[in-house]
Write a protein that holds these residues in place. Structure first.
Motif, PDB file in Angstrom:
ATOM      1  N   SER A 118       0.854  -1.192   0.000  1.00 42.43           N
ATOM      2  CA  SER A 118       0.000   0.000   0.000  1.00 42.43           C
ATOM      3  C   SER A 118       0.887   1.238   0.000  1.00 42.43           C
ATOM      4  CB  SER A 118      -0.904  -0.002   1.234  1.00 42.43           C
ATOM      5  OG  SER A 118      -0.118   0.123   2.411  1.00 42.43           O
ATOM      6  N   SER A 119       0.318   2.407  -0.195  1.00 40.16           N
ATOM      7  CA  SER A 119       1.107   3.643  -0.230  1.00 40.16           C
ATOM      8  C   SER A 119       1.828   3.872   1.087  1.00 40.16           C
ATOM      9  CB  SER A 119       0.190   4.834  -0.544  1.00 40.16           C
ATOM     10  OG  SER A 119      -0.370   4.698  -1.837  1.00 40.16           O
ATOM     11  N   LEU A 120       1.158   3.529   2.211  1.00 38.76           N
ATOM     12  CA  LEU A 120       1.772   3.729   3.515  1.00 38.76           C
ATOM     13  C   LEU A 120       2.919   2.745   3.727  1.00 38.76           C
ATOM     14  CD1 LEU A 120       1.731   5.207   6.223  1.00 38.76           C
ATOM     15  CD2 LEU A 120       0.083   3.502   7.053  1.00 38.76           C
ATOM     16  N   GLU A 121       2.726   1.487   3.349  1.00 38.58           N
ATOM     17  CA  GLU A 121       3.758   0.473   3.518  1.00 38.58           C
ATOM     18  C   GLU A 121       4.961   0.728   2.615  1.00 38.58           C
ATOM     19  OE1 GLU A 121       1.142  -3.513   4.637  1.00 38.58           O
ATOM     20  OE2 GLU A 121       1.475  -2.982   2.530  1.00 38.58           O
ATOM     21  N   ALA A 122       4.713   1.422   1.487  1.00 33.47           N
ATOM     22  CA  ALA A 122       5.777   1.616   0.505  1.00 33.47           C
ATOM     23  C   ALA A 122       6.761   2.711   0.899  1.00 33.47           C
ATOM     24  CB  ALA A 122       5.174   1.942  -0.854  1.00 33.47           C
ATOM     25  N   LYS A 123       6.466   3.502   1.867  1.00 37.25           N
ATOM     26  CA  LYS A 123       7.368   4.594   2.254  1.00 37.25           C
ATOM     27  C   LYS A 123       8.667   4.044   2.837  1.00 37.25           C
ATOM     28  CE  LYS A 123       3.999   8.271   3.103  1.00 37.25           C
ATOM     29  NZ  LYS A 123       3.477   9.237   4.094  1.00 37.25           N
ATOM     30  N   ARG A 124       9.769   4.610   2.397  1.00 37.70           N
ATOM     31  CA  ARG A 124      11.075   4.235   2.899  1.00 37.70           C
ATOM     32  C   ARG A 124      11.898   5.495   3.154  1.00 37.70           C
ATOM     33  NH1 ARG A 124       8.693   0.235   3.196  1.00 37.70           N
ATOM     34  NH2 ARG A 124       9.286  -1.905   2.703  1.00 37.70           N
ATOM     35  N   PHE A 125      12.589   5.497   4.285  1.00 40.08           N
ATOM     36  CA  PHE A 125      13.433   6.629   4.661  1.00 40.08           C
ATOM     37  C   PHE A 125      14.893   6.232   4.477  1.00 40.08           C
ATOM     38  CE2 PHE A 125       9.422   7.085   6.837  1.00 40.08           C
ATOM     39  CZ  PHE A 125       9.110   8.427   6.648  1.00 40.08           C
ATOM     40  N   TRP A 126      15.581   7.044   3.735  1.00 38.84           N
ATOM     41  CA  TRP A 126      16.942   6.714   3.305  1.00 38.84           C
ATOM     42  C   TRP A 126      17.940   7.661   3.963  1.00 38.84           C
ATOM     43  CZ3 TRP A 126      19.223   7.861  -2.194  1.00 38.84           C
ATOM     44  CH2 TRP A 126      20.446   7.151  -2.357  1.00 38.84           C
ATOM     45  N   VAL A 127      19.002   7.096   4.520  1.00 38.45           N
ATOM     46  CA  VAL A 127      20.096   7.879   5.093  1.00 38.45           C
ATOM     47  C   VAL A 127      21.296   7.682   4.179  1.00 38.45           C
ATOM     48  CG1 VAL A 127      21.557   8.261   7.106  1.00 38.45           C
ATOM     49  CG2 VAL A 127      19.175   7.556   7.419  1.00 38.45           C
ATOM     50  N   TYR A 128      21.823   8.779   3.643  1.00 43.50           N
ATOM     51  CA  TYR A 128      22.877   8.654   2.635  1.00 43.50           C
ATOM     52  C   TYR A 128      23.730   9.917   2.582  1.00 43.50           C
ATOM     53  CZ  TYR A 128      19.912  11.678  -0.238  1.00 43.50           C
ATOM     54  OH  TYR A 128      19.167  12.741  -0.698  1.00 43.50           O
ATOM     55  N   LYS A 129      24.795   9.820   1.811  1.00 40.11           N
ATOM     56  CA  LYS A 129      25.654  10.956   1.508  1.00 40.11           C
ATOM     57  C   LYS A 129      25.553  11.225   0.014  1.00 40.11           C
ATOM     58  CE  LYS A 129      30.321  12.689   2.455  1.00 40.11           C
ATOM     59  NZ  LYS A 129      29.823  13.800   3.261  1.00 40.11           N
ATOM     60  N   GLN A 130      25.407  12.475  -0.366  1.00 43.27           N
ATOM     61  CA  GLN A 130      25.172  12.842  -1.760  1.00 43.27           C
ATOM     62  C   GLN A 130      26.227  12.239  -2.691  1.00 43.27           C
ATOM     63  OE1 GLN A 130      22.670  14.359  -3.103  1.00 43.27           O
ATOM     64  NE2 GLN A 130      21.616  15.401  -1.425  1.00 43.27           N
ATOM     65  N   PRO A 131      25.840  11.983  -3.955  1.00 41.41           N
ATOM     66  CA  PRO A 131      26.785  11.380  -4.912  1.00 41.41           C
ATOM     67  C   PRO A 131      28.070  12.200  -5.061  1.00 41.41           C
ATOM     68  CG  PRO A 131      24.562  11.348  -5.795  1.00 41.41           C
ATOM     69  CD  PRO A 131      24.491  12.170  -4.550  1.00 41.41           C
ATOM     70  N   LEU A 132      29.183  11.483  -5.110  1.00 42.57           N
ATOM     71  CA  LEU A 132      30.469  12.124  -5.333  1.00 42.57           C
ATOM     72  C   LEU A 132      30.783  12.147  -6.835  1.00 42.57           C
ATOM     73  CD1 LEU A 132      30.569  10.845  -2.311  1.00 42.57           C
ATOM     74  CD2 LEU A 132      32.931  11.576  -2.432  1.00 42.57           C
ATOM     75  N   LYS A 133      31.849  12.833  -7.221  1.00 44.23           N
ATOM     76  CA  LYS A 133      32.133  13.050  -8.632  1.00 44.23           C
ATOM     77  C   LYS A 133      32.540  11.776  -9.357  1.00 44.23           C
ATOM     78  CE  LYS A 133      33.446  17.917  -8.025  1.00 44.23           C
ATOM     79  NZ  LYS A 133      34.519  18.935  -8.207  1.00 44.23           N
ATOM     80  N   SER A 134      33.198  10.881  -8.665  1.00 39.32           N
ATOM     81  CA  SER A 134      33.686   9.664  -9.322  1.00 39.32           C
ATOM     82  C   SER A 134      33.649   8.501  -8.342  1.00 39.32           C
ATOM     83  CB  SER A 134      35.111   9.856  -9.853  1.00 39.32           C
ATOM     84  OG  SER A 134      36.005  10.054  -8.765  1.00 39.32           O
ATOM     85  N   VAL A 135      33.817   7.294  -8.874  1.00 38.84           N
ATOM     86  CA  VAL A 135      33.844   6.118  -8.022  1.00 38.84           C
ATOM     87  C   VAL A 135      35.096   6.114  -7.163  1.00 38.84           C
ATOM     88  CG1 VAL A 135      34.938   4.677  -9.794  1.00 38.84           C
ATOM     89  CG2 VAL A 135      33.590   3.605  -7.993  1.00 38.84           C
ATOM     90  N   GLU A 136      36.203   6.679  -7.700  1.00 38.46           N
ATOM     91  CA  GLU A 136      37.430   6.756  -6.907  1.00 38.46           C
ATOM     92  C   GLU A 136      37.240   7.665  -5.696  1.00 38.46           C
ATOM     93  OE1 GLU A 136      38.305   5.401 -10.915  1.00 38.46           O
ATOM     94  OE2 GLU A 136      37.324   7.232 -10.185  1.00 38.46           O
ATOM     95  N   ALA A 137      36.533   8.773  -5.908  1.00 34.75           N
ATOM     96  CA  ALA A 137      36.274   9.699  -4.805  1.00 34.75           C
ATOM     97  C   ALA A 137      35.359   9.047  -3.765  1.00 34.75           C
ATOM     98  CB  ALA A 137      35.651  10.987  -5.339  1.00 34.75           C
ATOM     99  N   ALA A 138      34.405   8.261  -4.243  1.00 39.49           N
ATOM    100  CA  ALA A 138      33.492   7.568  -3.328  1.00 39.49           C
ATOM    101  C   ALA A 138      34.237   6.508  -2.516  1.00 39.49           C
ATOM    102  CB  ALA A 138      32.352   6.944  -4.120  1.00 39.49           C
ATOM    103  N   GLN A 139      35.147   5.783  -3.155  1.00 43.30           N
ATOM    104  CA  GLN A 139      35.929   4.776  -2.450  1.00 43.30           C
ATOM    105  C   GLN A 139      36.843   5.400  -1.402  1.00 43.30           C
ATOM    106  OE1 GLN A 139      37.827   2.720  -5.708  1.00 43.30           O
ATOM    107  NE2 GLN A 139      36.063   1.358  -6.062  1.00 43.30           N
ATOM    108  N   ALA A 140      37.454   6.554  -1.758  1.00 49.27           N
ATOM    109  CA  ALA A 140      38.313   7.245  -0.799  1.00 49.27           C
ATOM    110  C   ALA A 140      37.496   7.716   0.404  1.00 49.27           C
ATOM    111  CB  ALA A 140      39.010   8.424  -1.482  1.00 49.27           C
ATOM    112  N   LYS A 141      36.286   8.181   0.144  1.00 49.65           N
ATOM    113  CA  LYS A 141      35.431   8.652   1.245  1.00 49.65           C
ATOM    114  C   LYS A 141      35.025   7.489   2.167  1.00 49.65           C
ATOM    115  CE  LYS A 141      34.270  12.143   1.958  1.00 49.65           C
ATOM    116  NZ  LYS A 141      34.805  13.155   2.915  1.00 49.65           N
ATOM    117  N   THR A 142      34.742   6.319   1.604  1.00 50.16           N
ATOM    118  CA  THR A 142      34.373   5.186   2.458  1.00 50.16           C
ATOM    119  C   THR A 142      35.532   4.780   3.372  1.00 50.16           C
ATOM    120  OG1 THR A 142      35.013   3.612   0.707  1.00 50.16           O
ATOM    121  CG2 THR A 142      32.692   4.288   0.813  1.00 50.16           C
ATOM    122  N   GLN A 143      36.776   4.922   2.879  1.00 47.16           N
ATOM    123  CA  GLN A 143      37.933   4.616   3.726  1.00 47.16           C
ATOM    124  C   GLN A 143      38.025   5.601   4.892  1.00 47.16           C
ATOM    125  OE1 GLN A 143      39.818   1.862   3.459  1.00 47.16           O
ATOM    126  NE2 GLN A 143      38.462   1.280   1.760  1.00 47.16           N
TER     127      GLN A 143
END
Length: 236
Positions: A118-143
């Motif tokens: 249902s519409s109520l059950e379908a709601k999901r709340f997401w915790v995230y960090k905005q997309p970085l410029k490249s996958v290398e930058a994202a990997q460095a940030k995870t470290q």
């Protein structure tokens, strides 16, 4: 003269006792001698000797019943205890992503059942960090984040949110808010909590009795479907 008389008396008494000792003293028993008659002696054969009854041995030996211990039936288990399996629900997916998710799970040889939301059950709340410029930058940030003690995260591969860093998707907004505060307390900057699909999802996938290996493979698909939450549920 008297001495001579007594001497004669003693001699007579002694002679009387000597000749009558068999009467006066008890004699030892004498075994009767068997008369031997040579005319009655005959030679017997070995067969006649074998036919003679054996003294002290019963003609028929008693039968000893053999006691057989009761057999113990050992039933070997033909079905060894299998590894415990668990059930999961994965979603919620939009109409377009539902087909993609089903195809990805099918490649893992996992059977799924579609569960409408249902519409109520379908709601999901997401915790995230905005997309970085490249996958290398994202990997460095995870470290950098791992150095802060954060382990549960992944780099999003979905085209729209490519190279974003996801920390979790929740049905309960309070759980999402709790995680957000914990991340900020550890020094994570620019972390965001947002309503992921705004209740526009359509369905989730029910995955029954997954093994540990299948769960591990399924979690590897999370970067491709950042809007979907994988949670353990009671097997139906």
């Amino acid at each position: 003269m008297k001495k001579l008389v007594w001497l004669l008396v003693l001699i007579n008494v002694g002679l009387l006792a000597y000749f009558n000792k068999d009467v006066i003293l008890p004699s030892a028993p004498k075994a009767a001698l068997l008369a031997i008659h040579p005319e009655k002696i005959s030679i017997v054969t070995q067969q006649q000797i074998d036919a003679l009854p054996k003294k002290g041995v019963a003609a028929t030996a008693p039968t000893v019943a053999a006691i057989t211990p009761p057999s113990v039936e050992v039933t070997a288990s033909t079905n060894p205890a299998s590894a415990p399996a668990t059930c999961y629900e994965w979603g919620v997916f939009s109409a377009a992503n539902l087909t993609n998710a089903q195809a990805a799970v099918s490649n893992l040889s996992i059977q799924t059942t579609v569960k409408e939301q249902s519409s109520l059950e379908a709601k999901r709340f997401w915790v995230y960090k905005q997309p970085l410029k490249s996958v290398e930058a994202a990997q460095a940030k995870t470290q950098e984040l791992k150095a802060l003690g954060i382990q549960d995260m992944y780099i999003v591969q979905d085209a729209r949110w490519k190279n974003a860093i996801s920390f979790g998707v929740f049905e309960d907004e309070q759980l999402a808010t709790k995680l957000l505060n914990e991340l900020r307390a550890k020094g994570v900057k620019d972390v965001v909590k947002a309503l992921r699909n705004q209740g526009k999802g359509h369905a989730s996938l029910q995955l029954n009795k997954l093994t540990d290996t299948e769960v591990i493979e399924l979690k590897k698909l999370k970067p491709e479907f950042p809007e979907a939450d994988l949670k353990e549920v009671t097997c139906s």
